[in-house]
Write a protein that holds these residues in place. Structure first.
Motif, PDB file in Angstrom:
ATOM      1  N   LEU A  85      42.543   8.231 -32.729  1.00 57.36           N
ATOM      2  CA  LEU A  85      41.146   7.879 -32.999  1.00 57.36           C
ATOM      3  C   LEU A  85      40.736   6.670 -32.163  1.00 57.36           C
ATOM      4  O   LEU A  85      41.533   5.749 -31.974  1.00 57.36           O
ATOM      5  N   PRO A  86      39.489   6.655 -31.686  1.00 58.92           N
ATOM      6  CA  PRO A  86      39.004   5.460 -30.993  1.00 58.92           C
ATOM      7  C   PRO A  86      38.892   4.302 -31.986  1.00 58.92           C
ATOM      8  O   PRO A  86      38.837   4.507 -33.198  1.00 58.92           O
ATOM      9  N   LEU A  87      38.844   3.098 -31.462  1.00 60.36           N
ATOM     10  CA  LEU A  87      38.754   1.905 -32.298  1.00 60.36           C
ATOM     11  C   LEU A  87      37.389   1.829 -32.974  1.00 60.36           C
ATOM     12  O   LEU A  87      36.364   1.696 -32.303  1.00 60.36           O
ATOM     13  N   PRO A  88      37.342   1.924 -34.312  1.00 55.37           N
ATOM     14  CA  PRO A  88      36.049   1.876 -35.005  1.00 55.37           C
ATOM     15  C   PRO A  88      35.456   0.468 -34.997  1.00 55.37           C
ATOM     16  O   PRO A  88      36.183  -0.525 -35.022  1.00 55.37           O
ATOM     17  N   PHE A  89      34.133   0.397 -34.966  1.00 53.90           N
ATOM     18  CA  PHE A  89      33.438  -0.883 -35.004  1.00 53.90           C
ATOM     19  C   PHE A  89      32.381  -0.900 -36.109  1.00 53.90           C
ATOM     20  O   PHE A  89      32.444  -1.704 -37.020  1.00 53.90           O
ATOM     21  N   ILE A  90      31.407   0.008 -36.032  1.00 52.82           N
ATOM     22  CA  ILE A  90      30.330   0.089 -37.027  1.00 52.82           C
ATOM     23  C   ILE A  90      30.198   1.538 -37.478  1.00 52.82           C
ATOM     24  O   ILE A  90      30.331   2.455 -36.671  1.00 52.82           O
ATOM     25  N   ASN A  91      29.924   1.723 -38.767  1.00 49.85           N
ATOM     26  CA  ASN A  91      29.556   3.035 -39.290  1.00 49.85           C
ATOM     27  C   ASN A  91      28.324   2.863 -40.166  1.00 49.85           C
ATOM     28  O   ASN A  91      28.141   1.801 -40.778  1.00 49.85           O
ATOM     29  N   ILE A  92      27.509   3.905 -40.227  1.00 50.67           N
ATOM     30  CA  ILE A  92      26.399   3.930 -41.179  1.00 50.67           C
ATOM     31  C   ILE A  92      26.492   5.232 -41.961  1.00 50.67           C
ATOM     32  O   ILE A  92      26.916   6.259 -41.429  1.00 50.67           O
ATOM     33  N   ALA A  93      26.109   5.142 -43.242  1.00 44.05           N
ATOM     34  CA  ALA A  93      26.244   6.317 -44.095  1.00 44.05           C
ATOM     35  C   ALA A  93      25.239   6.296 -45.229  1.00 44.05           C
ATOM     36  O   ALA A  93      24.828   5.235 -45.698  1.00 44.05           O
ATOM     37  N   SER A  94      24.886   7.471 -45.665  1.00 41.81           N
ATOM     38  CA  SER A  94      24.084   7.636 -46.860  1.00 41.81           C
ATOM     39  C   SER A  94      25.062   7.936 -47.991  1.00 41.81           C
ATOM     40  O   SER A  94      25.647   9.015 -48.050  1.00 41.81           O
ATOM     41  N   GLN A  95      25.253   6.970 -48.862  1.00 43.17           N
ATOM     42  CA  GLN A  95      26.143   7.140 -50.012  1.00 43.17           C
ATOM     43  C   GLN A  95      25.305   7.540 -51.221  1.00 43.17           C
ATOM     44  O   GLN A  95      24.080   7.584 -51.146  1.00 43.17           O
ATOM     45  N   LYS A  96      25.961   7.832 -52.313  1.00 41.87           N
ATOM     46  CA  LYS A  96      25.251   8.337 -53.484  1.00 41.87           C
ATOM     47  C   LYS A  96      24.121   7.406 -53.950  1.00 41.87           C
ATOM     48  O   LYS A  96      23.011   7.859 -54.193  1.00 41.87           O
ATOM     49  N   ASN A  97      24.406   6.112 -54.064  1.00 41.15           N
ATOM     50  CA  ASN A  97      23.436   5.180 -54.627  1.00 41.15           C
ATOM     51  C   ASN A  97      22.900   4.143 -53.644  1.00 41.15           C
ATOM     52  O   ASN A  97      22.210   3.211 -54.061  1.00 41.15           O
ATOM     53  N   TYR A  98      23.235   4.278 -52.372  1.00 38.66           N
ATOM     54  CA  TYR A  98      22.810   3.290 -51.399  1.00 38.66           C
ATOM     55  C   TYR A  98      23.036   3.799 -49.979  1.00 38.66           C
ATOM     56  O   TYR A  98      23.722   4.797 -49.764  1.00 38.66           O
TER      57      TYR A  98
END
Length: 150
Positions: free
Chosen positions: A66-79
């Motif tokens: 896997l490439p080196l992760p830096f930032i992720n964005i996600a739609s979670q259940k409550n936020y």
């Protein structure tokens, strides 16, 4: 989100209608401010921004494929979540962000180690997120990351 997205557009298209606009705007803010060299992808089932193997062949220490992760964005259940690995690894960046946050939001900062949670999705501090994204280049992130492994 139970759908496994193949692209950021696919991720957004499969969101509930109420989440599409804020995630799209958050994505655009990141893309507009992200230093050159990071790559947008789907990472851990979320929209991710990583250091590609071309810049850091070692990849992520727990799974070098896997490439080196830096930032992720996600739609979670409550936020809506912004996961920023640099905040966890760089204390000065964390202090800067926590000091700036009250200037950009009337709500209390809801944050874990790397997860910034936005429960009020109509009040995401996009300008602050844009500035945060500019604070670390891929090269700086690689150095910071490698120092945390020692």
């Amino acid at each position: 989100m139970t759908h496994i997205a193949k692209t950021p557009e696919d991720y957004i298209n499969n969101l509930p209608e109420r989440r599409k606009a804020p995630i799209s705007r958050l994505r655009q803010v990141i893309l507009d401010h992200l230093p050159s060299g990071f790559q947008e992808t789907i990472s851990y089932g979320m929209i991710g921004y990583v250091v590609p193997h071309e810049l850091y062949p070692n990849g992520y220490h727990t799974n070098p494929k896997l490439p080196l992760p830096f930032i992720n964005i996600a739609s979670q259940k409550n936020y809506i979540a912004l996961y920023h690995n640099g905040i966890y690894a760089n204390e000065a960046l964390l202090k800067w962000f926590t000091a700036q946050y009250p200037k950009h939001s009337k709500y209390k900062l809801d944050m874990g180690r790397i997860c910034i949670r936005f429960k009020k999705i109509d009040d995401i501090p996009y300008e602050l997120i844009g500035e945060l994204v500019t604070k670390m280049t891929p090269q700086q992130w690689i150095i910071t990351y490698r120092n945390t492994l020692r």
